[in-house]
Design a protein around this motif. Sequence first.
Motif, PDB file in Angstrom:
ATOM      1  N   HIS A 160       7.066 -24.640 -24.902  1.00 11.23           N
ATOM      2  CA  HIS A 160       8.238 -24.736 -25.736  1.00 11.23           C
ATOM      3  C   HIS A 160       8.932 -23.530 -25.886  1.00 11.23           C
ATOM      4  O   HIS A 160      10.216 -23.328 -25.598  1.00 11.23           O
ATOM      5  N   ASP A 161       8.332 -22.471 -26.460  1.00  9.96           N
ATOM      6  CA  ASP A 161       9.016 -21.009 -26.571  1.00  9.96           C
ATOM      7  C   ASP A 161       9.279 -20.420 -25.193  1.00  9.96           C
ATOM      8  O   ASP A 161      10.049 -19.735 -24.898  1.00  9.96           O
ATOM      9  N   PHE A 162       8.402 -20.740 -24.268  1.00 10.22           N
ATOM     10  CA  PHE A 162       8.449 -20.081 -22.821  1.00 10.22           C
ATOM     11  C   PHE A 162       9.843 -20.843 -22.047  1.00 10.22           C
ATOM     12  O   PHE A 162      10.561 -19.937 -21.958  1.00 10.22           O
ATOM     13  N   ARG A 163      10.155 -22.070 -22.403  1.00 10.32           N
ATOM     14  CA  ARG A 163      11.315 -22.540 -21.917  1.00 10.32           C
ATOM     15  C   ARG A 163      12.533 -22.012 -22.455  1.00 10.32           C
ATOM     16  O   ARG A 163      13.825 -22.110 -22.065  1.00 10.32           O
ATOM     17  N   HIS A 164      12.377 -21.737 -23.799  1.00  9.05           N
ATOM     18  CA  HIS A 164      13.570 -21.149 -24.745  1.00  9.05           C
ATOM     19  C   HIS A 164      13.675 -19.667 -24.617  1.00  9.05           C
ATOM     20  O   HIS A 164      14.565 -19.270 -25.232  1.00  9.05           O
ATOM     21  N   THR A 165      13.079 -19.154 -23.617  1.00 13.55           N
ATOM     22  CA  THR A 165      13.398 -17.611 -23.440  1.00 13.55           C
ATOM     23  C   THR A 165      14.311 -17.389 -22.436  1.00 13.55           C
ATOM     24  O   THR A 165      13.983 -17.009 -21.266  1.00 13.55           O
ATOM     25  N   ASN A 166      15.370 -17.690 -22.722  1.00 16.88           N
ATOM     26  CA  ASN A 166      16.598 -17.525 -21.530  1.00 16.88           C
ATOM     27  C   ASN A 166      17.340 -16.346 -21.755  1.00 16.88           C
ATOM     28  O   ASN A 166      18.226 -16.063 -22.355  1.00 16.88           O
ATOM     29  N   MET A 167      16.628 -15.118 -21.364  1.00 21.32           N
ATOM     30  CA  MET A 167      17.102 -13.860 -21.352  1.00 21.32           C
ATOM     31  C   MET A 167      17.049 -13.182 -20.239  1.00 21.32           C
ATOM     32  O   MET A 167      15.918 -13.165 -19.485  1.00 21.32           O
ATOM     33  N   PRO A 168      18.261 -12.613 -19.784  1.00 21.46           N
ATOM     34  CA  PRO A 168      17.983 -11.971 -18.295  1.00 21.46           C
ATOM     35  C   PRO A 168      17.032 -10.818 -18.275  1.00 21.46           C
ATOM     36  O   PRO A 168      16.848  -9.998 -19.393  1.00 21.46           O
ATOM     37  N   GLY A 169      16.385 -10.674 -17.087  1.00 22.04           N
ATOM     38  CA  GLY A 169      15.494  -9.555 -17.042  1.00 22.04           C
ATOM     39  C   GLY A 169      14.257  -9.758 -17.352  1.00 22.04           C
ATOM     40  O   GLY A 169      13.505  -8.646 -17.624  1.00 22.04           O
ATOM     41  N   ALA A 283     -12.719 -34.685 -45.408  1.00 21.53           N
ATOM     42  CA  ALA A 283     -12.169 -35.011 -46.795  1.00 21.53           C
ATOM     43  C   ALA A 283     -11.085 -36.143 -46.944  1.00 21.53           C
ATOM     44  O   ALA A 283     -10.842 -36.876 -47.817  1.00 21.53           O
ATOM     45  N   PHE A 284     -10.125 -35.813 -45.855  1.00 23.03           N
ATOM     46  CA  PHE A 284      -8.740 -36.608 -45.530  1.00 23.03           C
ATOM     47  C   PHE A 284      -8.817 -37.485 -44.613  1.00 23.03           C
ATOM     48  O   PHE A 284      -9.364 -37.677 -43.718  1.00 23.03           O
ATOM     49  N   ASP A 285      -7.674 -38.272 -44.817  1.00 23.36           N
ATOM     50  CA  ASP A 285      -7.362 -39.368 -43.888  1.00 23.36           C
ATOM     51  C   ASP A 285      -6.432 -38.938 -42.983  1.00 23.36           C
ATOM     52  O   ASP A 285      -6.298 -39.435 -41.647  1.00 23.36           O
ATOM     53  N   ILE A 286      -5.409 -38.241 -43.374  1.00 24.12           N
ATOM     54  CA  ILE A 286      -4.399 -37.825 -42.444  1.00 24.12           C
ATOM     55  C   ILE A 286      -3.986 -36.397 -42.532  1.00 24.12           C
ATOM     56  O   ILE A 286      -4.253 -35.690 -43.781  1.00 24.12           O
ATOM     57  N   PHE A 287      -3.999 -35.625 -41.518  1.00 24.17           N
ATOM     58  CA  PHE A 287      -3.599 -33.885 -41.552  1.00 24.17           C
ATOM     59  C   PHE A 287      -1.996 -34.173 -41.112  1.00 24.17           C
ATOM     60  O   PHE A 287      -1.489 -34.641 -40.217  1.00 24.17           O
ATOM     61  N   LEU A 288      -1.090 -33.367 -41.819  1.00 29.89           N
ATOM     62  CA  LEU A 288       0.304 -33.357 -41.687  1.00 29.89           C
ATOM     63  C   LEU A 288       0.662 -31.871 -41.671  1.00 29.89           C
ATOM     64  O   LEU A 288       0.326 -30.959 -42.426  1.00 29.89           O
ATOM     65  N   LEU A 289       1.331 -31.422 -40.523  1.00 29.27           N
ATOM     66  CA  LEU A 289       1.829 -30.038 -40.567  1.00 29.27           C
ATOM     67  C   LEU A 289       3.417 -30.134 -40.535  1.00 29.27           C
ATOM     68  O   LEU A 289       3.837 -30.280 -39.348  1.00 29.27           O
ATOM     69  N   PRO A 290       4.129 -30.189 -41.500  1.00 28.57           N
ATOM     70  CA  PRO A 290       5.551 -30.153 -41.448  1.00 28.57           C
ATOM     71  C   PRO A 290       6.058 -28.945 -41.094  1.00 28.57           C
ATOM     72  O   PRO A 290       5.593 -27.820 -41.416  1.00 28.57           O
ATOM     73  N   SER A 291       7.158 -28.858 -40.329  1.00 23.74           N
ATOM     74  CA  SER A 291       7.720 -27.759 -39.974  1.00 23.74           C
ATOM     75  C   SER A 291       9.177 -27.842 -39.337  1.00 23.74           C
ATOM     76  O   SER A 291       9.352 -28.860 -38.584  1.00 23.74           O
ATOM     77  N   LYS A 292      10.023 -26.956 -39.521  1.00 22.03           N
ATOM     78  CA  LYS A 292      11.220 -27.033 -39.061  1.00 22.03           C
ATOM     79  C   LYS A 292      11.337 -26.324 -37.699  1.00 22.03           C
ATOM     80  O   LYS A 292      12.231 -26.479 -36.904  1.00 22.03           O
ATOM     81  N   LYS A 293      10.442 -25.362 -37.467  1.00 19.38           N
ATOM     82  CA  LYS A 293      10.436 -24.813 -36.210  1.00 19.38           C
ATOM     83  C   LYS A 293       8.898 -24.084 -35.782  1.00 19.38           C
ATOM     84  O   LYS A 293       8.342 -23.481 -36.489  1.00 19.38           O
ATOM     85  N   ARG A 294       8.407 -24.767 -34.924  1.00 25.48           N
ATOM     86  CA  ARG A 294       7.145 -24.506 -34.358  1.00 25.48           C
ATOM     87  C   ARG A 294       6.779 -24.730 -32.928  1.00 25.48           C
ATOM     88  O   ARG A 294       6.975 -25.724 -32.402  1.00 25.48           O
ATOM     89  N   GLY A 295       6.258 -23.621 -32.128  1.00 18.79           N
ATOM     90  CA  GLY A 295       5.874 -24.011 -30.684  1.00 18.79           C
ATOM     91  C   GLY A 295       4.655 -24.751 -30.516  1.00 18.79           C
ATOM     92  O   GLY A 295       4.607 -25.701 -30.033  1.00 18.79           O
ATOM     93  N   VAL A 296       3.546 -24.028 -31.387  1.00 23.76           N
ATOM     94  CA  VAL A 296       2.192 -24.661 -31.385  1.00 23.76           C
ATOM     95  C   VAL A 296       1.713 -23.868 -32.595  1.00 23.76           C
ATOM     96  O   VAL A 296       1.899 -22.707 -33.104  1.00 23.76           O
ATOM     97  N   ALA A 297       0.902 -24.730 -33.401  1.00 22.79           N
ATOM     98  CA  ALA A 297       0.110 -24.215 -34.624  1.00 22.79           C
ATOM     99  C   ALA A 297      -1.266 -23.852 -34.522  1.00 22.79           C
ATOM    100  O   ALA A 297      -2.028 -24.877 -33.688  1.00 22.79           O
ATOM    101  N   LEU A 298      -1.672 -22.786 -34.859  1.00 18.67           N
ATOM    102  CA  LEU A 298      -3.164 -22.296 -34.911  1.00 18.67           C
ATOM    103  C   LEU A 298      -3.805 -22.985 -36.210  1.00 18.67           C
ATOM    104  O   LEU A 298      -4.103 -22.132 -36.980  1.00 18.67           O
ATOM    105  N   ARG A 299      -3.982 -24.072 -36.271  1.00 20.05           N
ATOM    106  CA  ARG A 299      -4.375 -24.727 -37.546  1.00 20.05           C
ATOM    107  C   ARG A 299      -5.656 -25.881 -36.839  1.00 20.05           C
ATOM    108  O   ARG A 299      -5.273 -26.431 -35.950  1.00 20.05           O
ATOM    109  N   SER A 300      -6.519 -26.279 -37.772  1.00 20.69           N
ATOM    110  CA  SER A 300      -6.666 -25.479 -39.011  1.00 20.69           C
ATOM    111  C   SER A 300      -7.617 -24.300 -39.034  1.00 20.69           C
ATOM    112  O   SER A 300      -8.741 -24.349 -38.537  1.00 20.69           O
TER     113      SER A 300
END
Length: 301
Positions: A160-169, A283-300
């Motif tokens: 995702h971040d690779f594709r959005h690196t639209n920078m000359p040179g 201990a949990f039924d569901i893991f949730l990582l809400p995020s406005k901007k994230r390429g990939v998360a190093l979790r947990s």
Amino acid sequence: METTPQNHNKILYIITKSNFGGAQKYVYELATEMSKLGYEVAVACGGKDELVEKLHQANIQTYEVTGFQRDVSIFKEIKAFFSLIRIIHNFQPDIVHLNSAKAGGLGALTSRLLRVPKIIFTVHGWSFLEPRPRLWKILAWFGSYFTCLLAHKIITVSQHDFRHTNMPGVQRKLTTIHTAIAPYPLLPREEAREKLIGKTLTNQHLSNLWLVTIAELNNNKNHVTAIDAVAEYNSSHANKIFYTLIGSGELQNSLKEQVNLRGMTDYVLFLDYVENAKQYLLAFDIFLLPSKKRGVALRSS
């Protein structure tokens, strides 16, 4: 295949904050592993929090960067600039590895001025992709571009971040290296629940759906939306969600106020930073990582 130090045997890792989020864990694991391979390693960061404590336990040298913080302040940027000049001059690294936007910009500039042979910049999510005002995003793009021009190599941790690196040179410097987590043991559900939150609270929520988020409490992680969603669900369902937030950060007080205003204090639990939190996932039924901007998360972590 293992590598051994040859021409470049001193590595300085630079990161803005010293809490222990995903980027800090990335730096910690690189620093400790490269030290084991025989490289002379040091880490420069702002503050003296969990990252610094863990590095000291691993016998890794650290430097505090005066003025380093996430928010922009001209006075503190100047202090951080001269602090980095002193650190790089004293340590004399062969490689500087930059992590986070601010560490990237100031670190790349000071490293170039002091003629560091190799400058690497890891992108843990482009700041210009954050949901911010248009002018801020434009300025963030130019700041990121400036860092990339000064760096010799740029690592993105997602396509995702690779594709959005639209920078000359910049494309010729760019590569993607995905983050990973080694296999780790998980505690059984009952044991994990009792150790994490105690038997009394566990018994109170046995009939609920257990949801967890492990993340720093900041604006990018979007806990606000997650809490609102849980509140909406619980208001219309007999079987409630019991939501646990593991992590610390600058939004902790405002998030607690939000929970109180939504009448959710019985169903939302704040646990602060928890060491080796991943062992409690069952201990949990569901893991949730809400995020406005994230390429990939190093979790947990």
